[in-house]
Structures are given as structure tokens and as C-alpha cells.
Write a protein that holds these residues in place. Structure first.
Motif, PDB file in Angstrom:
ATOM      1  N   TRP A 187      -2.789   0.617  -3.997  1.00 18.76           N
ATOM      2  CA  TRP A 187      -1.891  -0.530  -3.947  1.00 18.76           C
ATOM      3  C   TRP A 187      -0.899  -0.457  -5.113  1.00 18.76           C
ATOM      4  CZ3 TRP A 187      -1.712  -3.868   0.158  1.00 18.76           C
ATOM      5  CH2 TRP A 187      -2.732  -3.717   1.096  1.00 18.76           C
ATOM      6  N   GLU A 188       0.250  -1.059  -4.926  1.00 18.46           N
ATOM      7  CA  GLU A 188       1.295  -1.034  -5.958  1.00 18.46           C
ATOM      8  C   GLU A 188       2.039  -2.361  -5.971  1.00 18.46           C
ATOM      9  OE1 GLU A 188       4.567   1.617  -4.895  1.00 18.46           O
ATOM     10  OE2 GLU A 188       5.167   0.212  -3.328  1.00 18.46           O
ATOM     11  N   PHE A 189       2.786  -2.549  -7.041  1.00 17.98           N
ATOM     12  CA  PHE A 189       3.831  -3.557  -7.055  1.00 17.98           C
ATOM     13  C   PHE A 189       5.088  -2.827  -6.574  1.00 17.98           C
ATOM     14  CE2 PHE A 189       0.879  -4.763 -10.498  1.00 17.98           C
ATOM     15  CZ  PHE A 189       0.427  -5.947  -9.949  1.00 17.98           C
ATOM     16  N   PRO A 190       5.821  -3.425  -5.642  1.00 14.10           N
ATOM     17  CA  PRO A 190       6.965  -2.721  -5.067  1.00 14.10           C
ATOM     18  C   PRO A 190       7.980  -2.283  -6.114  1.00 14.10           C
ATOM     19  CG  PRO A 190       6.417  -4.649  -3.765  1.00 14.10           C
ATOM     20  CD  PRO A 190       5.587  -4.730  -5.024  1.00 14.10           C
ATOM     21  N   GLY A 191       8.665  -1.206  -5.827  1.00  8.45           N
ATOM     22  CA  GLY A 191       9.672  -0.687  -6.748  1.00  8.45           C
ATOM     23  C   GLY A 191       9.912   0.778  -6.498  1.00  8.45           C
ATOM     24  N   GLY A 192      10.692   1.382  -7.368  1.00  7.59           N
ATOM     25  CA  GLY A 192      10.967   2.799  -7.199  1.00  7.59           C
ATOM     26  C   GLY A 192      11.816   3.349  -8.328  1.00  7.59           C
ATOM     27  N   LYS A 193      12.188   4.582  -8.181  1.00  6.30           N
ATOM     28  CA  LYS A 193      12.844   5.311  -9.271  1.00  6.30           C
ATOM     29  C   LYS A 193      14.246   4.775  -9.571  1.00  6.30           C
ATOM     30  CE  LYS A 193      10.310   9.390  -7.857  1.00  6.30           C
ATOM     31  NZ  LYS A 193       9.914   8.880  -6.520  1.00  6.30           N
ATOM     32  N   LEU A 252       0.845  -1.197   0.000  1.00  4.66           N
ATOM     33  CA  LEU A 252       0.000   0.000   0.000  1.00  4.66           C
ATOM     34  C   LEU A 252       0.880   1.246   0.000  1.00  4.66           C
ATOM     35  CD1 LEU A 252      -2.979   0.880   0.151  1.00  4.66           C
ATOM     36  CD2 LEU A 252      -2.752   0.856   2.647  1.00  4.66           C
ATOM     37  N   ARG A 253       0.658   2.128  -0.981  1.00  5.10           N
ATOM     38  CA  ARG A 253       1.454   3.363  -1.053  1.00  5.10           C
ATOM     39  C   ARG A 253       1.022   4.332   0.049  1.00  5.10           C
ATOM     40  NH1 ARG A 253       4.606   4.190  -5.092  1.00  5.10           N
ATOM     41  NH2 ARG A 253       4.465   6.456  -5.009  1.00  5.10           N
ATOM     42  N   PRO A 254       2.005   4.973   0.695  1.00  6.21           N
ATOM     43  CA  PRO A 254       1.669   5.930   1.754  1.00  6.21           C
ATOM     44  C   PRO A 254       0.723   7.019   1.249  1.00  6.21           C
ATOM     45  CG  PRO A 254       4.053   5.597   1.614  1.00  6.21           C
ATOM     46  CD  PRO A 254       3.444   4.863   0.455  1.00  6.21           C
ATOM     47  N   GLU A 308      15.442  -2.263  -0.068  1.00  5.99           N
ATOM     48  CA  GLU A 308      15.083  -1.133   0.807  1.00  5.99           C
ATOM     49  C   GLU A 308      13.645  -1.239   1.307  1.00  5.99           C
ATOM     50  OE1 GLU A 308      17.817   2.243  -1.520  1.00  5.99           O
ATOM     51  OE2 GLU A 308      15.630   2.402  -1.588  1.00  5.99           O
ATOM     52  N   GLU A 309      12.727  -1.600   0.416  1.00  5.33           N
ATOM     53  CA  GLU A 309      11.308  -1.541   0.771  1.00  5.33           C
ATOM     54  C   GLU A 309      10.814  -2.803   1.471  1.00  5.33           C
ATOM     55  OE1 GLU A 309       9.029  -0.444  -2.726  1.00  5.33           O
ATOM     56  OE2 GLU A 309       9.899   1.575  -2.757  1.00  5.33           O
ATOM     57  N   LEU A 310      11.464  -3.958   1.150  1.00 11.95           N
ATOM     58  CA  LEU A 310      10.931  -5.241   1.647  1.00 11.95           C
ATOM     59  C   LEU A 310      11.962  -6.112   2.361  1.00 11.95           C
ATOM     60  CD1 LEU A 310       9.012  -6.128  -1.641  1.00 11.95           C
ATOM     61  CD2 LEU A 310       7.948  -5.341   0.480  1.00 11.95           C
ATOM     62  N   ARG A 323      17.867  -2.937  -5.624  1.00 13.54           N
ATOM     63  CA  ARG A 323      18.015  -1.987  -4.514  1.00 13.54           C
ATOM     64  C   ARG A 323      16.680  -1.659  -3.860  1.00 13.54           C
ATOM     65  NH1 ARG A 323      16.960   2.930  -4.747  1.00 13.54           N
ATOM     66  NH2 ARG A 323      17.124   3.138  -7.021  1.00 13.54           N
ATOM     67  N   GLU A 324      15.670  -1.390  -4.687  1.00  8.32           N
ATOM     68  CA  GLU A 324      14.356  -1.012  -4.140  1.00  8.32           C
ATOM     69  C   GLU A 324      13.712  -2.173  -3.365  1.00  8.32           C
ATOM     70  OE1 GLU A 324      12.778   1.833  -3.973  1.00  8.32           O
ATOM     71  OE2 GLU A 324      13.969   3.088  -5.316  1.00  8.32           O
ATOM     72  N   LEU A 325      13.851  -3.392  -3.879  1.00  9.80           N
ATOM     73  CA  LEU A 325      13.234  -4.531  -3.180  1.00  9.80           C
ATOM     74  C   LEU A 325      13.914  -4.771  -1.844  1.00  9.80           C
ATOM     75  CD1 LEU A 325      12.512  -7.079  -6.062  1.00  9.80           C
ATOM     76  CD2 LEU A 325      11.046  -5.273  -5.133  1.00  9.80           C
TER      77      LEU A 325
HETATM   78 MG   LIG Z   1       8.747   2.804  -4.143  1.00  7.18          MG
END
Ligand SMILES: [Mg+2]
Ligand SMILES: Nc1nc2c([nH]c(=O)n2[C@H]2C[C@H](O)[C@@H](COP(=O)(O)OP(=O)(O)OP(=O)(O)O)O2)c(=O)[nH]1
Length: 140
Positions: A39-45, A28-30, A62-64, A58-60
Motif C-alpha cells: 500500500w502507498e500514499f498516492p504520488g510519483g516522481k 495498492l501499488r501494482p 493522473e492517478e486519482l 499532476r500525480e493526484l
Molecule cells: Mg505513483
């Protein structure tokens, strides 16, 4: 110059994490983030000088708290939101180590392909969800 939302296209690495039961991890996105509360699939820039796979890894982490072992391209989606244009570079995550948890306090959920339709995602995700459902039905 006319309003040109493509001037700043945000490149995003996105992972469709699938477990041995064919369940998919969503988060869930803040509320206060872009497309917050959805809701999202995890990830980032993707950062400057970084490959998409490196960004995803890196994002997986950091986030999970996951360590990415193997991934494959699934689909690329370009979408113009009123305030932002994104290029979602979406990958199947076939193998990883670690027990995923919401490292940034975000709720996470494992859901089946058909259950994905019951969650609200950002508009850009509609073709991604379709591709995930088709891919999983076809055994990827
Ligand atoms: Mg992200
Ligand atoms: N991660 C992710 N982002 C998505 C999805 N669908 C979608 O439209 N987006 C958009 C929302 C954001 O504008 C952008 C990704 O931003 P993000 O908030 O994940 O970026 P980030 O992890 O690097 O976070 P931050 O450092 O900017 O806080 O892509 C999706 O399924 N997953």
C-alpha cells in the motif's frame, strides 16, 4: 567507486489525502512496480523543472482524477532500498475537488489513522505513518 545508492536519488511527491471524516486515502501499488503489492500514499516522481507541489498536483490528477486545492509539507524521508534510493517529499492534502478513483486500475481505500497500521507499506513509510497518526491526533 564504491556502491553508492545515493548516486541516483529518486525524488517523489507523496500526498496524505485526508477527508472531512479524518480518513486517509491509500492505494495498492501494482505487483510489477517497485515495492509492488504494498500500500502507498498516492504520488510519483518529480519531473525535471517541476516543483514538488506541481508534481503532487499532476500525480493526484493522473492517478486519482483529483484536483489539488491546498497542501502543506508533512515530512521528508530519505530511504535506501537495496535497488533504489528515494527521497519521499510528503505533503498533507487538505483540500481537493473530485471523487477519487483508481485511474490506473489500482485499488484504493479510505482508512482511519489507527487502521493504517493494519496495512503493509514500503519500509520507507514507517516514519510517515507515525507522523500521520501523531498529526491527526494533534488535530494537525
Ligand atoms: Mg505513483
Ligand atoms: N507514491 C509513493 N511512492 C512510494 C511510497 N513509499 C515508497 O517507498 N515509494 C517509492 C516507490 C517508488 O520507488 C517511488 C515512487 O514511484 P511511483 O511508482 O509512485 O512513481 P510514478 O507514479 O511517477 O510512476 P511511474 O511513472 O514511475 O510508473 O517511491 C509511497 O507511499 N507513495
Amino acid at each position: 567507486m564504491t556502491a553508492n545508492t545515493s548516486a541516483k536519488l529518486v525524488h517523489v511527491a507523496v500526498g496524505v489525502i485526508v477527508d472531512s471524516q479524518q480518513n486517509i486515502l491509500i492505494a495498492l501499488r501494482p505487483e510489477d512496480s517497485h515495492q509492488g503489492g504494498l500500500w502507498e500514499f498516492p504520488g510519483g516522481k518529480v519531473e525535471k523543472g517541476e516543483t514538488v507541489e506541481a508534481a503532487l498536483s499532476r500525480e493526484l490528477n493522473e492517478e486519482l482524477g483529483l484536483t489539488l486545492i491546498s497542501c502543506r509539507p508533512l515530512i521528508e524521508i530519505r530511504h535506501d532500498y537495496p535497488d533504489k534510493s528515494v527521497l519521499l517529499d510528503v505533503w498533507w492534502v487538505d483540500d481537493f475537488t473530485g471523487q477519487p478513483e483508481g485511474k490506473e486500475g489500482q485499488p484504493i481505500q479510505w482508512v482511519s489513522a489507527s487502521e493504517l497500521s493494519g496495512y503493509t507499506f514500503p519500509a520507507a513509510n514507517t516514519p510517515i505513518i507515525h507522523a500521520v497518526q501523531v498529526g491527526l491526533e494533534a488535530g494537525r
